[in-house]
Design an enzyme around this catalytic site. Structure first.
Site, short mmCIF file in Angstrom:
data_model
loop_
_atom_site.label_atom_id
_atom_site.label_comp_id
_atom_site.label_asym_id
_atom_site.label_seq_id
_atom_site.Cartn_x
_atom_site.Cartn_y
_atom_site.Cartn_z
N THR A 152 -34.30 -95.21 110.66
CA THR A 152 -33.77 -96.01 111.77
C THR A 152 -33.10 -95.12 112.81
OG1 THR A 152 -33.39 -97.82 110.22
CG2 THR A 152 -32.25 -97.96 112.34
N LYS A 155 -21.45 -90.90 106.62
CA LYS A 155 -20.06 -91.18 106.21
C LYS A 155 -19.85 -91.02 104.71
CE LYS A 155 -22.45 -95.06 107.08
NZ LYS A 155 -22.97 -95.85 108.14
N GLU A 191 -19.50 -88.23 115.24
CA GLU A 191 -19.06 -89.45 115.93
C GLU A 191 -19.76 -90.71 115.39
OE1 GLU A 191 -16.58 -89.80 118.74
OE2 GLU A 191 -16.85 -91.62 117.59
N GLY A 247 -20.73 -96.83 114.66
CA GLY A 247 -21.93 -96.74 115.50
C GLY A 247 -21.68 -96.14 116.87
N GLY A 297 -32.08 -103.25 110.99
CA GLY A 297 -31.73 -101.82 110.84
C GLY A 297 -30.23 -101.58 110.75
N GLU A 353 -27.29 -100.35 105.15
CA GLU A 353 -27.53 -99.06 104.52
C GLU A 353 -28.78 -99.15 103.64
OE1 GLU A 353 -25.47 -96.16 105.04
OE2 GLU A 353 -25.03 -97.56 106.63
N ASP A 372 -19.05 -99.09 102.50
CA ASP A 372 -19.36 -98.43 103.77
C ASP A 372 -18.11 -98.44 104.68
OD1 ASP A 372 -21.47 -97.48 105.86
OD2 ASP A 372 -20.45 -99.16 106.82
N LYS A 395 -15.70 -95.25 106.03
CA LYS A 395 -15.32 -95.03 107.43
C LYS A 395 -13.79 -95.00 107.57
CE LYS A 395 -19.50 -97.29 109.11
NZ LYS A 395 -20.13 -98.58 109.33
#
Ligand code: NAP
Ligand code: HSE
Length: 428
Positions: A16, A107, A131, A136, A189, A192, A203, A207
């Site tokens: 993706t 991450k 970044e 995102g 998309g 994960e 997730d 982060k």
């Protein structure tokens, strides 16, 4: 006329985000020369399956050999978009040891192996930019590391997972079923490779570990983050939350307190008037509070092909400029403190509690008695119509130490009047 310098790069992963990054590199070809003074050429693209067709990527650039990329001395930038811990960890470390600059959106890796990766980058004076690993397209890593470095930051909070925000939005606004909404998020998309990471809060936890480490200059790793996902949230929870004037969001919250760092991810009822309530679909939003900067908020697309590729490309452009100015590796790890991370039981919250109780005289008094004896004060309570001798109680508590609330729940579970605990969700 002087020839334009060419900076050679390799892409690890063409899924993706990797596919999006390649498209963007093609679309910005001329623009990049004007922006940086150099041309970007992606020479090689590492994938597992070389024979799979990749839209827009010439077949001859595809390789399944990492050694071929590592040993190519022309390649200066490695853009890692494979995901997962291994082999990404080994490849990035080998790239840094070889003096190559690295951009990643991974991450999982940074939240568990950040310290060793930054050490490897510092040793060779290389860039390690990431970044896109958090939220995102939203610029949040650079603001935390650079723009807000003049403030002592005390809180970072927000919606940092696009998949779960999309699912909760679809469930609450369109009455969509959880499974259908997750399938849609995967198709778009956002999710994960294993969407368990999204729906169980891992997730977002990763982060948050990355943001806490930067904000408080003290390493926080993913295993230290308390995580609770959205897989147990029901349509009924969403409906009752609405009746009380709240929406349910998956929030990540990290705070600097006198006793250490609080860092937790869980679903939360937030007032429908709160700015985060209007952050819908795959959008993310992050609030930051600091002593000098006061409040700052960042919002944008938190997942998806082009939004994420945009953040990766921003890093690639920065690295290109650093290569040209010979200034790679100027921002290091930044974790110069060693602060403790608090156990969730020592933090405090308000709670939404949905329970089924025997519809008999004194039931409510029994329940409220146990809560009261454990320092849990009730802010609101509603009894729903009873069916077959069972009544549903929906309670919102005042702020209480999590330890005391859990003690009360343990006692309630042993009482004959309690038939079922149907939902426990924290309240803003
Ligand atoms: P993806 O669609 O699953 O793509 C992964 C790519 O990596 C595939 O092309 C795969 O090759 C390749 N790959 C995986 N393991 C490999 C290995 N061992 N050797 C060689 N190639 C390998 O993943 P994605 O959604 O693009 O995510 C990539 C990274 O970006 C992850 O770290 C993710 O957490 C992060 N990220 C994603 C988003 C998002 O919205 N999707 C947003 C922010 C950050 P094959 O195609 O041959 O299988
Ligand atoms: N799966 C992640 C999400 C991708 O849904 O937010 C962006 O990091």
């Amino acid at each position: 006329m002087e020839e334009t310098k060419v900076i050679h790069a390799a892409l690890l992963g063409a899924g993706t985000v990797g596919g999006g990054l390649y498209k963007l590199a093609e679309a910005l070809k001329e623009e990049l020369v004007k922006k940086t003074g150099a041309q970007l050429v992606i020479d090689k693209v590492l994938v597992r399956d070389k024979n799979k067709k990749r839209e827009g990527i010439p077949r001859e650039k595809l390789t399944d050999s990492w050694q071929e990329i590592l040993n190519d001395s022309q390649i200066e930038i490695i853009i890692e978009l494979m995901g997962g811990i291994e082999p990404a960890l080994t490849y990035i470390k080998e790239a840094l040891h070889a003096g190559k600059q690295v951009v990643t959106a991974n991450k999982d890796l940074l939240a568990e192996h950040g310290a060793e990766l930054f050490a490897a980058a510092e040793e060779r004076g290389c860039d390690l930019q990431f970044e896109a690993a958090v939220a995102g397209a939203i610029p949040i890593i650079r603001p935390l590391r650079q723009s807000l470095a003049g403030s002592c930051l005390t809180e970072v909070m927000g919606i940092v997972n696009g998949t779960t925000n999309y699912i909760l939005t679809k469930m609450s606004e369109e009455g969509m079923d959880y499974k259908e909404a997750l399938d849609m998020a995967t198709k778009l998309g956002y999710a994960e490779a294993d969407p368990t990471a999204d729906v169980e809060g891992y997730d977002a936890g990763r982060k948050l570990a990355i943001m806490a480490s930067i904000a408080f200059n003290s390493r926080v790793t993913f295993p230290q983050v308390y995580t609770e996902g959205i897989s147990k949230i029901t349509a009924k929870d969403i409906q009752y939350a609405k009746e009380f004037g709240y929406v349910i969001k998956l929030l990540g919250i990290t705070r600097l307190t006198e006793e250490g760092i609080e860092v937790k991810v869980h679903p939360m009822l937030i007032p429908d008037t709160h700015p985060l309530a209007s952050v819908r679909d795959s959008f993310n939003a992050v609030f930051v509070h600091g002593d000098a900067c006061d409040d700052a908020m960042f919002m944008g697309r938190g997942a998806g092909e082009m939004p994420t590729a945009s953040a990766v490309m921003g890093d690639v452009i920065d690295v290109m400029r650093n290569i040209l100015k010979n200034s790679c590796g100027k921002i290091g790890c930044g974790c110069y403190k060693s602060l403790p991370v608090k156990n969730i039981q020592e933090t405090s919250s308000r709670f939404f509690l949905r329970i089924q109780v025997s519809d008999r005289p004194g039931a409510l008094a029994n329940i409220s008695g146990v809560l009261g004896n454990n320092n849990v004060s009730i802010e609101q309570v509603v009894q729903k119509k009873s069916h077959d001798g069972v009544a549903e109680l929906v309670i919102i508590t005042d702020r209480v130490k999590e330890l005391y609330f859990n003690d009360a729940i343990k006692i309630l579970k042993g009482m004959s009047v309690l038939k079922e605990i149907s939902g426990i969700i924290r309240v803003y």
